[in-house]
Enzyme design. Structure first.
Site, PDB file in Angstrom:
ATOM      1  N   ALA A  64      35.676 -22.330  28.816  1.00  0.00           N
ATOM      2  CA  ALA A  64      36.397 -21.954  27.605  1.00  0.00           C
ATOM      3  C   ALA A  64      37.438 -23.043  27.333  1.00  0.00           C
ATOM      4  CB  ALA A  64      37.080 -20.606  27.808  1.00  0.00           C
ATOM      5  N   GLY A 109      33.295 -20.727  31.511  1.00  0.00           N
ATOM      6  CA  GLY A 109      32.442 -20.180  30.446  1.00  0.00           C
ATOM      7  C   GLY A 109      31.097 -20.880  30.355  1.00  0.00           C
ATOM      8  N   GLU A 112      29.059 -19.235  32.916  1.00  0.00           N
ATOM      9  CA  GLU A 112      28.781 -17.880  32.401  1.00  0.00           C
ATOM     10  C   GLU A 112      27.710 -17.909  31.303  1.00  0.00           C
ATOM     11  OE1 GLU A 112      33.070 -17.353  31.806  1.00  0.00           O
ATOM     12  OE2 GLU A 112      32.861 -15.420  32.806  1.00  0.00           O
ATOM     13  N   GLU A 132      38.191 -20.497  37.472  1.00  0.00           N
ATOM     14  CA  GLU A 132      39.298 -19.813  36.789  1.00  0.00           C
ATOM     15  C   GLU A 132      40.488 -19.521  37.682  1.00  0.00           C
ATOM     16  OE1 GLU A 132      36.106 -19.168  36.346  1.00  0.00           O
ATOM     17  OE2 GLU A 132      35.701 -18.942  34.207  1.00  0.00           O
TER      18      GLU A 132
HETATM   19  N1  COA Z   1      39.037 -26.886  27.858  1.00  0.00           N
HETATM   20  C1  COA Z   1      39.573 -27.808  27.033  1.00  0.00           C
HETATM   21  N2  COA Z   1      39.398 -29.130  27.186  1.00  0.00           N
HETATM   22  C2  COA Z   1      38.638 -29.528  28.212  1.00  0.00           C
HETATM   23  C3  COA Z   1      38.035 -28.632  29.113  1.00  0.00           C
HETATM   24  C4  COA Z   1      38.266 -27.252  28.902  1.00  0.00           C
HETATM   25  N3  COA Z   1      37.720 -26.305  29.684  1.00  0.00           N
HETATM   26  N4  COA Z   1      37.361 -29.337  30.045  1.00  0.00           N
HETATM   27  C5  COA Z   1      37.496 -30.632  29.731  1.00  0.00           C
HETATM   28  N5  COA Z   1      38.276 -30.762  28.626  1.00  0.00           N
HETATM   29  C6  COA Z   1      38.692 -31.992  27.947  1.00  0.00           C
HETATM   30  C7  COA Z   1      39.827 -32.686  28.684  1.00  0.00           C
HETATM   31  O1  COA Z   1      41.081 -32.105  28.355  1.00  0.00           O
HETATM   32  C8  COA Z   1      39.671 -34.093  28.174  1.00  0.00           C
HETATM   33  O2  COA Z   1      40.205 -34.160  26.866  1.00  0.00           O
HETATM   34  P1  COA Z   1      41.147 -35.430  26.443  1.00  0.00           P
HETATM   35  O3  COA Z   1      40.257 -36.645  26.617  1.00  0.00           O
HETATM   36  O4  COA Z   1      41.498 -35.144  25.021  1.00  0.00           O
HETATM   37  O5  COA Z   1      42.296 -35.415  27.400  1.00  0.00           O
HETATM   38  C9  COA Z   1      38.176 -34.266  28.041  1.00  0.00           C
HETATM   39  O6  COA Z   1      37.625 -32.926  27.974  1.00  0.00           O
HETATM   40  C10 COA Z   1      37.545 -34.957  29.232  1.00  0.00           C
HETATM   41  O7  COA Z   1      37.908 -34.252  30.401  1.00  0.00           O
HETATM   42  P2  COA Z   1      38.638 -34.941  31.658  1.00  0.00           P
HETATM   43  O8  COA Z   1      39.379 -33.868  32.390  1.00  0.00           O
HETATM   44  O9  COA Z   1      39.405 -36.131  31.217  1.00  0.00           O
HETATM   45  O10 COA Z   1      37.376 -35.441  32.488  1.00  0.00           O
HETATM   46  P3  COA Z   1      37.237 -35.559  34.079  1.00  0.00           P
HETATM   47  O11 COA Z   1      35.961 -36.251  34.319  1.00  0.00           O
HETATM   48  O12 COA Z   1      38.482 -36.156  34.667  1.00  0.00           O
HETATM   49  O13 COA Z   1      37.150 -34.051  34.617  1.00  0.00           O
HETATM   50  C11 COA Z   1      36.363 -31.745  34.597  1.00  0.00           C
HETATM   51  C12 COA Z   1      36.067 -33.225  34.214  1.00  0.00           C
HETATM   52  C13 COA Z   1      35.289 -30.881  33.985  1.00  0.00           C
HETATM   53  C14 COA Z   1      36.348 -31.629  36.131  1.00  0.00           C
HETATM   54  C15 COA Z   1      37.752 -31.364  34.074  1.00  0.00           C
HETATM   55  O14 COA Z   1      37.810 -31.661  32.681  1.00  0.00           O
HETATM   56  C16 COA Z   1      38.086 -29.902  34.235  1.00  0.00           C
HETATM   57  O15 COA Z   1      38.456 -29.478  35.320  1.00  0.00           O
HETATM   58  N6  COA Z   1      37.972 -29.121  33.150  1.00  0.00           N
HETATM   59  C17 COA Z   1      38.360 -27.724  33.147  1.00  0.00           C
HETATM   60  C18 COA Z   1      37.340 -26.878  33.874  1.00  0.00           C
HETATM   61  C19 COA Z   1      37.781 -25.433  33.891  1.00  0.00           C
HETATM   62  O16 COA Z   1      38.771 -25.065  34.481  1.00  0.00           O
HETATM   63  N7  COA Z   1      37.007 -24.582  33.222  1.00  0.00           N
HETATM   64  C20 COA Z   1      37.274 -23.178  33.154  1.00  0.00           C
HETATM   65  C21 COA Z   1      38.044 -22.869  31.930  1.00  0.00           C
HETATM   66  S1  COA Z   1      38.365 -21.114  31.813  1.00  0.00           S
END
Ligand code: COA
Length: 259
Positions: A64, A109, A112, A132
């Site tokens: 999400a 999500g 999910e 989460e």
């Molecule tokens: N919601 C909003 N934005 C997200 C996102 C999410 N769940 N997951 C990734 N993004 C965005 C990042 O903020 C970033 O945006 P920016 O370039 O404007 O800063 C872009 O996607 C790239 O992500 P980034 O974190 O820079 O890449 P990474 O390779 O370093 O890490 C992940 C990848 C997936 C490990 C990391 O983005 C992450 O942990 N995301 C959240 C996962 C999460 O907790 N999901 C559950 C949500 S309820």
């Protein structure tokens, strides 16, 4: 840029979450558009199945959209969860088979959404997880329920409570991923090939199997009674006559027109 792409390929709706710069994170606009595309796939009689995938080479869906819900009230969060759960339940209960084609991150999500689909095809580079708890919250789109169904209580609790992702090999061993392909170029062809095998079978029977397997997970539904009812109903179908007739005549059944 369109948030969700909808394409028709040989009788299959291919739905692509299209926010690659944000790891295809599901904000409200994406959820609404996904809902609309999914309804379009269901209502088109020329489409017999659905593939759901993510754009780009880094993520199926990384969850999400955290930036969108960061300041939500309890009421807004509950409402978001209810909406997401409703959409994912409609996918799960779709009479048309739905395959998730997963490359890269399927987190929160995203995991999910993949679990709401009937099958999951993953690339070797896929990662599944429910992180989460790292955000101080629980999954909100059915993750706590479907993960138990797919991987069992012990592994579900480990994944949910540590928040640690698993790789494609482990997802396959656990039964979370149906098949693993090595390269991303193989992913969509493989997902479509699985659906084409289903296309060769009786469509009402395929829909019946989906409904009956879902019945197992609802305490208020008697799956055995539903199975007998469906079994009986299908005996009066043209598909049953064609399937049994083809067997007797030693030929392949021809259930429906190729789109
Ligand atoms: N919601 C909003 N934005 C997200 C996102 C999410 N769940 N997951 C990734 N993004 C965005 C990042 O903020 C970033 O945006 P920016 O370039 O404007 O800063 C872009 O996607 C790239 O992500 P980034 O974190 O820079 O890449 P990474 O390779 O370093 O890490 C992940 C990848 C997936 C490990 C990391 O983005 C992450 O942990 N995301 C959240 C996962 C999460 O907790 N999901 C559950 C949500 S309820």
């Amino acid at each position: 840029m369109e948030l969700v792409l909808f394409e028709k390929k040989a009788g299959v709706a291919q739905i692509t979450i299209n926010r690659p710069d944000k790891m295809n994170a599901l904000n409200r606009a994406v959820l609404a558009e996904l809902d609309r595309c999914f309804q379009q796939a269901l209502s088109d009689p020329k489409l017999f199945g659905v593939v759901i995938t993510g754009a780009g080479d880094r993520a199926f869906v990384a969850g999400a959209d955290i930036s969108e819900f960061a300041h939500y009230s309890a009421e807004e969060a509950r409402e978001l969860s209810t909406f997401g759960q409703g959409l994912f339940r409609r996918i799960e209960e779709s009479p048309k088979p739905v395959v998730a084609a997963v490359h890269g991150f399927a987190l929160g999500g995203g995991c999910e959404l993949a679990m709401a689909c009937h099958l999951r095809i993953a690339t070797r580079a896929a990662r599944f997880g429910q992180p989460e708890v790292s955000l101080g919250v629980v999954p909100g789109y059915g993750g706590t329920q479907r993960l138990v169904q797919l991987v069992g209580k012990a592994k579900a609790l480990e994944m949910l409570c540590t928040g640690d992702p698993i790789d494609a090999g482990e997802a396959h061993r656990l039964g979370l991923a149906n098949h693993v392909v090595e390269e991303q170029s193989e992913l969509l062809p493989h997902a479509h090939a699985v659906l084409q095998r289903m296309f060769l079978r009786g469509g009402q029977a395929v829909a019946g199997c989906i409904e009956l397997v879902n019945d197992f997970f609802h305490a208020d539904r008697d799956g055995y009674a539903q199975e007998s009812a469906c079994f009986g109903r299908l005996f009066e179908s043209d598909e049953f006559r064609e399937g049994v007739g083809a067997f007797m005549e030693k030929r392949k059944p021809n259930f429906r027109q190729k789109p």
